[in-house]
Design an enzyme around this catalytic site. Structure first.
Site, PDB file in Angstrom:
ATOM      1  N   GLY A  57       0.798  -1.227   0.000  1.00 30.79           N
ATOM      2  CA  GLY A  57       0.000   0.000   0.000  1.00 30.79           C
ATOM      3  C   GLY A  57       0.828   1.273   0.000  1.00 30.79           C
ATOM      4  O   GLY A  57       0.293   2.367   0.163  1.00 30.79           O
TER       5      GLY A  57
ATOM      6  N   LYS B  38       6.473  19.194  -5.066  1.00 32.09           N
ATOM      7  CA  LYS B  38       6.944  19.647  -3.747  1.00 32.09           C
ATOM      8  C   LYS B  38       8.174  20.534  -3.904  1.00 32.09           C
ATOM      9  O   LYS B  38       8.335  21.526  -3.180  1.00 32.09           O
ATOM     10  CB  LYS B  38       7.248  18.430  -2.872  1.00 32.09           C
ATOM     11  CG  LYS B  38       5.994  17.594  -2.573  1.00 32.09           C
ATOM     12  CD  LYS B  38       6.331  16.209  -2.047  1.00 32.09           C
ATOM     13  CE  LYS B  38       5.080  15.364  -1.835  1.00 32.09           C
ATOM     14  NZ  LYS B  38       5.354  13.960  -1.552  1.00 32.09           N
TER      15      LYS B  38
ATOM     16  N   GLY C 154       0.839   9.494   4.552  1.00 40.27           N
ATOM     17  CA  GLY C 154       0.009   8.808   5.551  1.00 40.27           C
ATOM     18  C   GLY C 154      -0.999   9.782   6.128  1.00 40.27           C
ATOM     19  O   GLY C 154      -0.718  10.978   6.291  1.00 40.27           O
TER      20      GLY C 154
END
Ligand code: HSE
Length: 439
Positions: A188, A206, A303
């Site tokens: 994942g 970024k 996350g």
């Protein structure tokens, strides 16, 4: 206590869901810290059924465009994602209505950052985006606040956990890129379509934001050199290790005499450097300021919970009225971005050739480097036949890998030398090169 700060969240996926849970379960604590109620009042997502770890039934609204400009909220949190579309439309609507905006959307900001900074300023609203760069690492705060007294010379980092996981596993387990990517997908860490991560685009978005924060330039999302990790072989990784380096996908923003280098590419970094020791899905950002020298921030770059931590920090800044201009200076003070040509990039290079094993091949390759004034720190002929398929197999059988490390030179010289080496016919495949970052 003062008036409550009322928050609406659009997009209750991984990041939005964690943000909602954090806001609901820590409302009292956050309100105490801000000396005013900090309150989730609305949430919008097509999927109401998924478990976000908290009961959101009191907050659901149907129309996201209506939510963006609603009188019921003070802060619009955009965790929908995507460069344009509904994320971009709702953020513009919210800023247009004078709402503060908090977003984790790097793709949108890399593309539209300049316009959105102006829009926010014109409406007197704040647009915060800590979660858009390196997830839970407070790097926007570091650049806008903690290091504000410095002139920044260079910012670079490992900004994509998926790529860092793959490169770390390739080295540690002697696995191929494809094997590690499959493992990352199974765990994942990587998307079913991993293109955005492994081709370097996520790191590029970024990096664009770091450039504007570090150098006060307008965002230039279409003007960045991007090279991903898909062509890195296990052989490159093992050669790098033997030579005292590790290979990392870096985003680099650096001021040079000819402009700003804004680049993303696999990079060989000395094993002794702090950045070389960042393993797995972790991110790291190194900031080189003239008064502080170098600081390195390390932490989770992705996350739900780590990214929600950054989103909530942005909300708290608004609640405390400590919000700042988007890129740390008024939008009108941002200067046009002037890109330094990649061909003018100066540095060392690792070069890999698969050279035919015959008299003169080695000398001819080294000679081409000398023709271009490229001085070699090392040249090694490795006696290992690489695996090859089909028609390449016969050629590869009679060829041996040659790896070179150059002293500082320019990209233009290296590229021309490699083109000539290929044309000379002493190599069984096009030579490869990896840039070395001096740290
Ligand atoms: N997909 C990114 C990563 C996180 O692998 O680090 C979100 O930008």
């Amino acid at each position: 206590m003062s008036e409550p700060l009322r928050i609406g969240i659009a997009g209750l996926g991984t990041v939005g869901g964690s943000t909602a849970r954090l806001l609901v379960t820590r409302e009292n604590e956050l309100s105490t810290k801000c000396d005013r109620p900090v309150r989730l009042v609305a949430a919008c997502d097509l999927d109401r059924a998924s478990d976000r770890g908290v009961d959101l039934s009191a907050y659901w609204v149907d129309d996201v465009m209506e939510l963006a400009a609603s009188d019921r909220i003070d802060v619009f949190v955009e965790t929908i994602g995507g460069e344009g579309g509904i994320a971009y439309e709702t953020v513009k609507a919210a800023l247009g209505a004078g709402k503060h905006v908090v977003t984790a959307n790097k793709a949108m900001l890399a593309k539209h950052g300049r316009e959105l900074a102006r829009l926010a300023e014109a409406s007197g609203a704040t647009l915060n985006f800590e979660a858009a760069v390196a997830g839970g690492i407070p790097v926007v705060k570091a650049l806008r606040e903690g290091l504000v007294g410095n002139t920044i010379r260079r910012v670079y980092g490992i900004l994509n956990g998926t790529c860092n996981y793959i490169l770390t596993r390739m080295e540690a387990e002697h696995l191929t890129f494809e094997e590690c990517l499959a493992e990352a997908q199974r765990l994942g860490y990587a998307e079913a379509d991993p293109t955005f991560d492994v081709e370097g685009f996520d790191t590029a978005h970024k990096t664009v934001l770091l450039t504007s924060l570090a150098f006060g330039t307008e965002t230039a999302g279409d003007d960045i050199y991007v090279e991903g990790i898909t062509r890195i072989t296990l052989e490159d990784i093992e050669a790098a290790a033997e030579l005292g380096y590790r290979i990392k996908l870096l985003g680099v923003a650096m001021r040079t005499d000819t402009g700003i280098e804004q680049r993303v590419h696999p990079t060989m970094v000395p094993q002794s450097s702090a950045i070389a020791r960042i393993d797995g899905v972790l991110n790291a950002v190194a900031i080189d300021g003239d008064f502080v020298d170098e600081i390195v921030l390390v932490g989770p770059g992705a996350g739900g919970d780590a990214t929600a931590s950054a989103v909530v920090a942005d909300i708290v800044d608004i609640a405390r009225n400590t919000a700042l201009p988007m890129f740390g200076r008024p939008a009108g003070e941002l200067t046009p971005y002037k890109r330094a040509a990649m061909r003018a990039h100066e540095g060392g290079y690792y070069i890999h050739c698969l050279a035919y094993d015959r008299p003169g091949a080695f000398a001819a390759i080294a000679g081409r480097m000398a023709d271009h004034g490229i001085s070699l720190e090392s040249i090694v002929q490795r006696h290992r036949a690489p695996s090859a398929d089909g028609a390449d197999r016969e050629a590869a059988r009679n060829a041996q890998p040659v790896t070179m490390i150059t002293y500082d030179t320019t990209e233009a010289e290296v590229r021309t030398a490699l083109e000539q080496i290929e044309r000379d016919g002493h190599v069984a495949e096009p030579p490869r090169m990896i840039r070395i970052e001096r740290l």
